[in-house]
Design a protein around this motif. Structure first.
Motif, mmCIF file in Angstrom:
data_model
loop_
_atom_site.group_PDB
_atom_site.id
_atom_site.type_symbol
_atom_site.label_atom_id
_atom_site.label_comp_id
_atom_site.label_asym_id
_atom_site.label_seq_id
_atom_site.Cartn_x
_atom_site.Cartn_y
_atom_site.Cartn_z
ATOM 1 N N GLN A 128 0.854 -1.189 0.000
ATOM 2 C CA GLN A 128 0.000 0.000 0.000
ATOM 3 C C GLN A 128 0.888 1.236 0.000
ATOM 4 O O GLN A 128 1.642 1.436 0.940
ATOM 5 N N PRO A 129 0.852 2.061 -1.045
ATOM 6 C CA PRO A 129 0.040 1.882 -2.258
ATOM 7 C C PRO A 129 0.586 0.761 -3.134
ATOM 8 O O PRO A 129 1.740 0.354 -2.986
ATOM 9 N N ASN A 130 -0.223 0.306 -4.049
ATOM 10 C CA ASN A 130 0.146 -0.772 -4.952
ATOM 11 C C ASN A 130 1.433 -0.393 -5.694
ATOM 12 O O ASN A 130 1.589 0.734 -6.158
ATOM 13 N N ASP A 131 2.348 -1.367 -5.791
ATOM 14 C CA ASP A 131 3.668 -1.088 -6.351
ATOM 15 C C ASP A 131 3.940 -1.865 -7.644
ATOM 16 O O ASP A 131 5.092 -1.983 -8.058
ATOM 17 N N VAL A 132 2.894 -2.419 -8.270
ATOM 18 C CA VAL A 132 3.084 -3.123 -9.545
ATOM 19 C C VAL A 132 3.259 -2.086 -10.647
ATOM 20 O O VAL A 132 2.420 -1.200 -10.812
ATOM 21 N N ASP A 133 4.364 -2.197 -11.381
ATOM 22 C CA ASP A 133 4.582 -1.289 -12.514
ATOM 23 C C ASP A 133 4.683 -2.097 -13.809
ATOM 24 O O ASP A 133 4.645 -3.338 -13.793
ATOM 25 N N ASP A 134 4.822 -1.422 -14.921
ATOM 26 C CA ASP A 134 4.857 -2.092 -16.216
ATOM 27 C C ASP A 134 6.060 -3.026 -16.340
ATOM 28 O O ASP A 134 5.969 -4.096 -16.947
ATOM 29 N N ALA A 135 7.185 -2.635 -15.781
ATOM 30 C CA ALA A 135 8.386 -3.472 -15.869
ATOM 31 C C ALA A 135 8.188 -4.792 -15.138
ATOM 32 O O ALA A 135 8.568 -5.861 -15.637
ATOM 33 N N LEU A 136 7.577 -4.726 -13.956
ATOM 34 C CA LEU A 136 7.329 -5.946 -13.191
ATOM 35 C C LEU A 136 6.313 -6.830 -13.911
ATOM 36 O O LEU A 136 6.462 -8.055 -13.971
ATOM 37 N N PHE A 137 5.291 -6.214 -14.490
ATOM 38 C CA PHE A 137 4.291 -6.999 -15.212
ATOM 39 C C PHE A 137 4.927 -7.656 -16.448
ATOM 40 O O PHE A 137 4.638 -8.823 -16.761
ATOM 41 N N ALA A 138 5.823 -6.945 -17.113
ATOM 42 C CA ALA A 138 6.519 -7.526 -18.262
ATOM 43 C C ALA A 138 7.381 -8.705 -17.829
ATOM 44 O O ALA A 138 7.483 -9.721 -18.536
ATOM 45 N N ARG A 139 7.994 -8.581 -16.659
ATOM 46 C CA ARG A 139 8.790 -9.692 -16.114
ATOM 47 C C ARG A 139 7.908 -10.903 -15.836
ATOM 48 O O ARG A 139 8.303 -12.044 -16.089
ATOM 49 N N MET A 140 6.720 -10.663 -15.318
ATOM 50 C CA MET A 140 5.781 -11.759 -15.089
ATOM 51 C C MET A 140 5.458 -12.466 -16.403
ATOM 52 O O MET A 140 5.413 -13.701 -16.467
ATOM 53 N N ARG A 141 5.242 -11.709 -17.461
ATOM 54 C CA ARG A 141 4.891 -12.295 -18.767
ATOM 55 C C ARG A 141 6.009 -13.170 -19.337
ATOM 56 O O ARG A 141 5.747 -14.057 -20.155
ATOM 57 N N GLU A 142 7.241 -12.918 -18.898
ATOM 58 C CA GLU A 142 8.364 -13.746 -19.367
ATOM 59 C C GLU A 142 8.275 -15.175 -18.827
ATOM 60 O O GLU A 142 8.819 -16.100 -19.419
ATOM 61 N N HIS A 143 7.611 -15.321 -17.667
ATOM 62 C CA HIS A 143 7.616 -16.613 -16.973
ATOM 63 C C HIS A 143 6.246 -17.267 -16.834
ATOM 64 O O HIS A 143 6.168 -18.481 -16.630
ATOM 65 N N TRP A 144 5.197 -16.472 -16.894
ATOM 66 C CA TRP A 144 3.866 -16.983 -16.573
ATOM 67 C C TRP A 144 2.873 -16.617 -17.673
ATOM 68 O O TRP A 144 2.958 -15.526 -18.246
ATOM 69 N N SER A 145 1.927 -17.521 -17.940
ATOM 70 C CA SER A 145 0.873 -17.254 -18.919
ATOM 71 C C SER A 145 -0.134 -16.267 -18.337
ATOM 72 O O SER A 145 -0.142 -16.008 -17.123
#
Length: 199
Positions: A128-145
């Motif tokens: 709090q506040p939410n700390d998900v950014d585009d870079a982290l989400f892109a990293r997730m896409r590298e490993h997870w569907s």
């Protein structure tokens, strides 16, 4: 110290099937749900959400889903949920060594790059506040569907509800998850805090 006492399971007989669900995953009905039964519709809705988030036919390992919940609960500071998620992870096959390294997952050789990305994502999503950014989400896409990302975030979101519920209620921890948490991370500073017998 519990602010509302957990009620005995037989207080609301209609909830027995929902209580029995937790017997299969934890071995007991959690005090959080026994407190919640003052509003039976809430127990039913939560049990349905829990069954969906932790569905055995999901794509993310059941034990690892509990570790996601642990990291999210650690971010929120909920000792009750920290203990429960460690027990759940162990019940679904996560080794004691991996449990003991959960607070050091970023450098532990027991965690893969995919797991580190998911746990970083869980920590950021629970902050709090939410700390998900585009870079982290892109990293997730590298490993997870996309379906796996939805499962992972579903766990974080469900524990957001549980963290607030249990910390606000001061839900008393049951003996088994307390013992598992003490064994896994007690030497690293974990205590039951307000959820312990002494409050």
């Amino acid at each position: 110290m519990s602010r509302l006492k957990p009620l005995p399971p037989d207080t609301t007989p209609e909830l027995k099937p929902h209580f029995d669900f937790f017997l299969t995953t934890l071995g007991f009905t959690p005090n959080s749900v026994l407190t919640m039964q003052r509003k039976p519709a809430l127990v039913k809705a939560f049990a349905q959400l829990n069954a969906a988030v932790m569905a055995p036919d999901g794509e993310v390992d059941l034990g690892f889903r509990r570790l996601i919940g642990h990291v999210a609960s650690h971010a929120a500071g909920c000792r009750y949920c920290e203990a429960h998620t460690l027990l759940g992870a162990r019940n679904f096959g996560v080794s004691d060594a991996k449990l003991a390294d959960i607070w050091h997952y970023a450098t532990s050789p027991l965690y893969t790059e995919a797991e580190r990305a998911a746990l970083d994502f869980s920590l950021a999503a629970a902050s709090q506040p939410n700390d998900v950014d585009d870079a982290l989400f892109a990293r997730m896409r590298e490993h997870w569907s996309e379906a796996q990302i939805v499962e992972i975030l579903g766990v974080v979101a469900m524990f957001g509800f549980l963290n607030r519920w249990n910390d606000s209620m001061g839900t008393p921890l049951e003996p088994v998850p307390t013992a598992v948490a003490e064994q896994a991370v007690g030497s690293q500073g974990w205590t039951p805090g307000k959820h312990g017998q002494g409050g």
